[in-house]
Motif scaffolding. Structure first.
Motif, short mmCIF file in Angstrom:
data_model
loop_
_atom_site.label_atom_id
_atom_site.label_comp_id
_atom_site.label_asym_id
_atom_site.label_seq_id
_atom_site.Cartn_x
_atom_site.Cartn_y
_atom_site.Cartn_z
N ALA B 28 0.83 -1.22 0.00
CA ALA B 28 0.00 0.00 0.00
C ALA B 28 0.86 1.26 0.00
CB ALA B 28 -0.91 -0.01 1.23
N VAL B 29 1.95 1.22 0.78
CA VAL B 29 2.85 2.38 0.84
C VAL B 29 3.45 2.67 -0.52
CG1 VAL B 29 5.10 3.17 1.73
CG2 VAL B 29 3.43 2.20 3.30
N PHE B 30 4.00 1.62 -1.17
CA PHE B 30 4.68 1.86 -2.44
C PHE B 30 3.72 2.15 -3.59
CE2 PHE B 30 8.11 0.12 0.08
CZ PHE B 30 9.06 1.11 -0.15
N ALA B 31 2.51 1.65 -3.48
CA ALA B 31 1.50 2.00 -4.49
C ALA B 31 1.19 3.50 -4.39
CB ALA B 31 0.23 1.19 -4.26
N ALA B 32 1.08 3.98 -3.16
CA ALA B 32 0.79 5.41 -2.96
C ALA B 32 1.97 6.28 -3.40
CB ALA B 32 0.48 5.67 -1.49
N VAL B 33 3.20 5.80 -3.08
CA VAL B 33 4.41 6.57 -3.45
C VAL B 33 4.54 6.61 -4.98
CG1 VAL B 33 6.95 6.54 -3.36
CG2 VAL B 33 5.62 6.17 -1.27
N ASP B 34 4.29 5.48 -5.64
CA ASP B 34 4.36 5.44 -7.11
C ASP B 34 3.33 6.36 -7.75
OD1 ASP B 34 6.41 3.69 -7.05
OD2 ASP B 34 5.24 1.89 -7.59
N ALA B 35 2.13 6.30 -7.21
CA ALA B 35 1.06 7.15 -7.76
C ALA B 35 1.43 8.63 -7.62
CB ALA B 35 -0.24 6.86 -7.03
N GLU B 36 2.03 8.95 -6.49
CA GLU B 36 2.42 10.35 -6.25
C GLU B 36 3.53 10.79 -7.21
OE1 GLU B 36 4.06 12.31 -2.36
OE2 GLU B 36 1.98 11.69 -2.07
N SER B 37 4.53 9.91 -7.40
CA SER B 37 5.64 10.29 -8.29
C SER B 37 5.19 10.35 -9.74
CB SER B 37 6.81 9.32 -8.12
OG SER B 37 6.40 8.03 -8.45
N LYS B 38 4.23 9.47 -10.11
CA LYS B 38 3.70 9.51 -11.48
C LYS B 38 2.93 10.81 -11.71
CE LYS B 38 3.33 4.64 -12.64
NZ LYS B 38 2.48 3.46 -12.51
N GLY B 39 2.19 11.18 -10.71
CA GLY B 39 1.44 12.44 -10.78
C GLY B 39 2.36 13.62 -10.96
N ARG B 40 3.50 13.59 -10.21
CA ARG B 40 4.48 14.67 -10.31
C ARG B 40 5.10 14.70 -11.70
NH1 ARG B 40 7.92 13.70 -5.31
NH2 ARG B 40 6.30 13.96 -3.79
N ARG B 41 5.37 13.48 -12.24
CA ARG B 41 5.99 13.39 -13.57
C ARG B 41 5.05 13.96 -14.63
NH1 ARG B 41 7.26 7.58 -13.43
NH2 ARG B 41 8.31 7.56 -11.44
N ARG B 42 3.75 13.80 -14.42
CA ARG B 42 2.78 14.32 -15.38
C ARG B 42 2.65 15.83 -15.26
NH1 ARG B 42 -1.51 10.19 -13.98
NH2 ARG B 42 -0.79 8.35 -15.03
N VAL B 43 2.71 16.29 -14.03
CA VAL B 43 2.51 17.73 -13.78
C VAL B 43 3.69 18.54 -14.29
CG1 VAL B 43 2.41 19.42 -11.90
CG2 VAL B 43 0.90 17.45 -11.86
N ARG B 44 4.91 18.02 -14.15
CA ARG B 44 6.12 18.78 -14.53
C ARG B 44 6.12 19.21 -16.00
NH1 ARG B 44 10.59 15.49 -11.29
NH2 ARG B 44 10.06 16.24 -9.23
#
Lengths: 185, 180
Positions: B28-44
């Motif tokens: 659950a932790v790494f799923a949340a961390v991945d989702a967050e980093s993917k979101g950041r990659r999209r936003v940048r």
């Protein structure tokens, strides 16, 4: 801090998944134990706190300075998350007047020698009423000052002091009962 | 037992505390961390694109205003300045401008010296002021009307006069008052 640990943290700062997994495997047992203490051994709540804490860790790891203790930093995050969790739940919880629920047992003088295991102590602390448990954990185990506890929990400074005093007596009562039972057995 | 001793005992018991969390938490932790980093990659890239678009738009909007500002004023002034000088030949104006930029020894070969006419446009006034000035410009002095000898003689005469008065050569103009 050792060079290997610094490298591991640096890799986490760069967002390397392998380093993140390694850090998680190494420090999760400590963090989960802290979370359990703050939730009176309620595993579901402790799991939520642990998960929330790790997300905060990886989100803010860039702000961590190598001059500080990484374990101390992680511990502080868990405690803060547990406090947030406690305050969130407190809004909906039924408040008990613990003074009326449980009579304070014999004072500390009854204990000439303490001989309890960590599990016994953890079990005794988990039996403390939630407010007492929070103050006791923060002051005795984490080393917070009363001023910090009062600020974090949103209570008066004197309330923090009196809750700690009551928590000690309460705990001694539990431990006293535990030792009596052990003697009988 | 004192309270401090009791606290110390409890603290020492929890120094190395540990409890294994369930495996599901890690996922659950790494799923949340991945989702967050993917979101950041999209936003940048989206943010970079937005900034680039905004910068481009700002430049485009400012471009027509900035072009005339960059054009040097004398270029526009040149034809306007030339128009009233109908009596003087066009090349005379060009020569004057050149003379102002070049040092005096430029014309030594011909034995003449061109001295820029300072009275036409007083120092400290810009060309735009000169354009607006209603005073008719003076006809330009042709090259060769003054020879080098006269200019040198004027300078020497000045120095000679200074030497005669103070028996010294004064390089810089100065006024000395001597009180008895």
């Amino acid at each position: 801090m050792e060079a290997a640990d610094i490298n591991l943290i640096e890799a986490c700062k760069k967002g390397e998944p392998r380093a993140q997994r390694e850090v998680y495997a190494r420090f999760s047992p400590m963090m989960f134990a802290v979370a359990l203490r703050y939730t009176n051994n309620a595993r579901t709540d402790a799991e939520d706190i642990l998960q929330e804490s790790w997300i905060k860790v990886f989100r803010h790891i860039k702000s961590f300075s190598e001059h500080n203790s990484f374990e101390g930093w992680l511990r502080r995050i868990v405690v803060n998350t547990a406090i947030t969790h406690y305050r969130r739940n407190q809004k909906h919880a039924f408040q008990l007047d613990v003074d009326e629920v449980y009579a304070t047992p014999a004072d500390l003088e009854a204990f000439k020698e303490l001989d309890f295991t960590r599990e016994e102590l953890a079990s005794a602390i988990a039996q403390l009423p939630k407010g007492y448990g929070m103050v006791f954990n923060m002051y005795v185990i984490e080393g917070f000052k009363h001023k910090e506890i009062a600020e974090q929990l949103g209570i008066d400074l004197n309330t923090s002091k009196s809750q700690l005093s009551r928590a000690r007596k309460y705990l001694q009562g539990i431990l006293n009962n535990m030792s009596k039972r052990a003697t009988k057995a | 037992m004192k309270a401090e001793e009791f606290d110390q005992y409890v603290r020492s018991q929890f120094r190395e505390e540990a409890a294994m969390p369930p495996v599901g938490v890690e996922a659950a932790v790494f799923a949340a961390v991945d989702a967050e980093s993917k979101g950041r990659r999209r936003v940048r890239p989206a943010a970079a694109l937005l900034i680039a678009a905004a910068t481009g738009a700002a430049l485009w909007l400012n471009a027509p205003e900035s072009v005339p500002a960059e054009t040097p004023q004398p270029v526009q002034a040149a034809p306007v300045q030339a128009a009233p000088v109908s009596a003087a030949p066009a090349e005379a104006a060009a020569v004057t401008q050149e003379a102002a930029e070049l040092p005096l020894e430029q014309n030594h070969d011909s034995g003449t010296v061109t001295v820029p006419e300072q009275t036409a446009v007083p120092s400290g006034t810009s060309s735009s002021v000169a354009i607006g000035n209603p005073v008719q410009p003076q006809p330009l002095e042709p090259i060769g009307s003054r020879n080098a000898a006269s200019v040198v003689a004027a300078g020497e005469g000045n120095a000679a006069e200074l030497q005669r008065k103070g028996e010294e050569t004064w390089v810089l103009p100065a006024v000395v008052k001597v009180n008895d």
